[in-house]
Motif scaffolding. Sequence first.
Motif, PDB file in Angstrom:
ATOM      1  N   VAL A 128       0.851  -1.198   0.000  1.00  0.00           N
ATOM      2  CA  VAL A 128       0.000   0.000   0.000  1.00  0.00           C
ATOM      3  C   VAL A 128       0.887   1.250   0.000  1.00  0.00           C
ATOM      4  O   VAL A 128       0.628   2.201  -0.740  1.00  0.00           O
ATOM      5  CB  VAL A 128      -0.972  -0.008   1.197  1.00  0.00           C
ATOM      6  CG1 VAL A 128      -1.770   1.285   1.257  1.00  0.00           C
ATOM      7  CG2 VAL A 128      -1.910  -1.214   1.115  1.00  0.00           C
ATOM      8  N   ALA A 129       1.959   1.228   0.788  1.00  0.00           N
ATOM      9  CA  ALA A 129       2.884   2.364   0.829  1.00  0.00           C
ATOM     10  C   ALA A 129       3.561   2.575  -0.528  1.00  0.00           C
ATOM     11  O   ALA A 129       3.744   3.713  -0.973  1.00  0.00           O
ATOM     12  CB  ALA A 129       3.927   2.153   1.920  1.00  0.00           C
ATOM     13  N   GLU A 130       3.912   1.492  -1.201  1.00  0.00           N
ATOM     14  CA  GLU A 130       4.545   1.596  -2.513  1.00  0.00           C
ATOM     15  C   GLU A 130       3.575   2.176  -3.548  1.00  0.00           C
ATOM     16  O   GLU A 130       3.962   2.998  -4.385  1.00  0.00           O
ATOM     17  CB  GLU A 130       5.047   0.217  -2.963  1.00  0.00           C
ATOM     18  CG  GLU A 130       5.973   0.270  -4.146  1.00  0.00           C
ATOM     19  CD  GLU A 130       6.634  -1.076  -4.435  1.00  0.00           C
ATOM     20  OE1 GLU A 130       6.922  -1.302  -5.621  1.00  0.00           O
ATOM     21  OE2 GLU A 130       6.854  -1.878  -3.497  1.00  0.00           O
ATOM     22  N   ILE A 131       2.317   1.760  -3.483  1.00  0.00           N
ATOM     23  CA  ILE A 131       1.308   2.323  -4.391  1.00  0.00           C
ATOM     24  C   ILE A 131       1.146   3.810  -4.114  1.00  0.00           C
ATOM     25  O   ILE A 131       1.077   4.615  -5.037  1.00  0.00           O
ATOM     26  CB  ILE A 131      -0.042   1.579  -4.263  1.00  0.00           C
ATOM     27  CG1 ILE A 131       0.102   0.125  -4.710  1.00  0.00           C
ATOM     28  CG2 ILE A 131      -1.123   2.287  -5.081  1.00  0.00           C
ATOM     29  CD1 ILE A 131      -1.111  -0.753  -4.397  1.00  0.00           C
ATOM     30  N   LEU A 132       1.106   4.182  -2.828  1.00  0.00           N
ATOM     31  CA  LEU A 132       0.981   5.594  -2.459  1.00  0.00           C
ATOM     32  C   LEU A 132       2.138   6.406  -3.031  1.00  0.00           C
ATOM     33  O   LEU A 132       1.925   7.461  -3.640  1.00  0.00           O
ATOM     34  CB  LEU A 132       0.918   5.736  -0.932  1.00  0.00           C
ATOM     35  CG  LEU A 132       0.885   7.171  -0.401  1.00  0.00           C
ATOM     36  CD1 LEU A 132      -0.360   7.900  -0.870  1.00  0.00           C
ATOM     37  CD2 LEU A 132       0.974   7.163   1.122  1.00  0.00           C
ATOM     38  N   GLU A 133       3.365   5.930  -2.863  1.00  0.00           N
ATOM     39  CA  GLU A 133       4.531   6.638  -3.400  1.00  0.00           C
ATOM     40  C   GLU A 133       4.424   6.810  -4.912  1.00  0.00           C
ATOM     41  O   GLU A 133       4.716   7.871  -5.452  1.00  0.00           O
ATOM     42  CB  GLU A 133       5.813   5.885  -3.065  1.00  0.00           C
ATOM     43  CG  GLU A 133       6.238   6.009  -1.632  1.00  0.00           C
ATOM     44  CD  GLU A 133       7.511   5.216  -1.339  1.00  0.00           C
ATOM     45  OE1 GLU A 133       8.251   4.876  -2.300  1.00  0.00           O
ATOM     46  OE2 GLU A 133       7.755   4.935  -0.160  1.00  0.00           O
ATOM     47  N   TRP A 134       4.006   5.745  -5.590  1.00  0.00           N
ATOM     48  CA  TRP A 134       3.906   5.787  -7.049  1.00  0.00           C
ATOM     49  C   TRP A 134       2.850   6.799  -7.486  1.00  0.00           C
ATOM     50  O   TRP A 134       3.077   7.586  -8.406  1.00  0.00           O
ATOM     51  CB  TRP A 134       3.583   4.385  -7.577  1.00  0.00           C
ATOM     52  CG  TRP A 134       3.492   4.310  -9.074  1.00  0.00           C
ATOM     53  CD1 TRP A 134       4.503   4.455  -9.965  1.00  0.00           C
ATOM     54  CD2 TRP A 134       2.314   4.058  -9.842  1.00  0.00           C
ATOM     55  NE1 TRP A 134       4.026   4.292 -11.252  1.00  0.00           N
ATOM     56  CE2 TRP A 134       2.684   4.057 -11.195  1.00  0.00           C
ATOM     57  CE3 TRP A 134       0.986   3.833  -9.501  1.00  0.00           C
ATOM     58  CZ2 TRP A 134       1.769   3.845 -12.219  1.00  0.00           C
ATOM     59  CZ3 TRP A 134       0.075   3.613 -10.521  1.00  0.00           C
ATOM     60  CH2 TRP A 134       0.471   3.625 -11.865  1.00  0.00           C
ATOM     61  N   ILE A 135       1.707   6.795  -6.817  1.00  0.00           N
ATOM     62  CA  ILE A 135       0.621   7.708  -7.180  1.00  0.00           C
ATOM     63  C   ILE A 135       1.017   9.156  -6.919  1.00  0.00           C
ATOM     64  O   ILE A 135       0.731  10.040  -7.726  1.00  0.00           O
ATOM     65  CB  ILE A 135      -0.675   7.326  -6.420  1.00  0.00           C
ATOM     66  CG1 ILE A 135      -1.241   6.029  -6.985  1.00  0.00           C
ATOM     67  CG2 ILE A 135      -1.714   8.443  -6.471  1.00  0.00           C
ATOM     68  CD1 ILE A 135      -1.554   6.067  -8.479  1.00  0.00           C
ATOM     69  N   VAL A 136       1.682   9.411  -5.809  1.00  0.00           N
ATOM     70  CA  VAL A 136       2.128  10.773  -5.511  1.00  0.00           C
ATOM     71  C   VAL A 136       3.098  11.246  -6.585  1.00  0.00           C
ATOM     72  O   VAL A 136       3.010  12.372  -7.064  1.00  0.00           O
ATOM     73  CB  VAL A 136       2.746  10.857  -4.099  1.00  0.00           C
ATOM     74  CG1 VAL A 136       3.468  12.181  -3.882  1.00  0.00           C
ATOM     75  CG2 VAL A 136       1.668  10.645  -3.042  1.00  0.00           C
ATOM     76  N   GLU A 137       4.002  10.373  -6.992  1.00  0.00           N
ATOM     77  CA  GLU A 137       4.944  10.731  -8.055  1.00  0.00           C
ATOM     78  C   GLU A 137       4.217  10.918  -9.388  1.00  0.00           C
ATOM     79  O   GLU A 137       4.469  11.868 -10.120  1.00  0.00           O
ATOM     80  CB  GLU A 137       6.015   9.656  -8.188  1.00  0.00           C
ATOM     81  CG  GLU A 137       7.085  10.023  -9.195  1.00  0.00           C
ATOM     82  CD  GLU A 137       8.209   9.001  -9.234  1.00  0.00           C
ATOM     83  OE1 GLU A 137       8.598   8.636 -10.363  1.00  0.00           O
ATOM     84  OE2 GLU A 137       8.664   8.576  -8.169  1.00  0.00           O
TER      85      GLU A 137
END
Length: 179
Positions: A128-137
Amino acid sequence: MRKTIQLHTEPHVVEVGDVELLFEPEVMGDAFVDAYAELAEAQKAKGVNLENLADADPGVLRKTLRSVRVFLARQMLPESAELFTRLDVVVGGKVVGSFHDLDEAEEFAAQHPGALIRDVLRLPTRVVAEILEWIVELYGGGGSRPTTSSSASAVGSRPAGMRGTAPSPSKASTRTRGR
């Protein structure tokens, strides 16, 4: 002179195991920043640092992870958002209710002894944290996080480059003068 800027028309896809989560091809900047600011403010109000979840209280952490899921779902196509946010209330291995709101699921579970609340799409926190980072980027313009009010963002990292030439406090305190 002419510059042409293309808009994405195909959904962005995150593959997690055998599940594909489809995200909006484009998210308007103001809508994304508003959603991100709401997420940051909600976490700040709960006293949770999204950069350091290890120190959070388990109950608060559960609500924090839920708010991250809701934020991510706001960027998804409806079918993916529905799957990503659906919670099942389980008693004795049997689903007795499905919800999208954590408070409603908790209220329902409280009425059923031994009930557990489970995300339908169970994912490790790191995913979930990795998806969040990707979406923010992806939607935030390529930086590490979108621009929000100063109270909603963490202090940035030091800029790259050479450090200053002033003596360090440790050197300054150990020098002896006049000898």
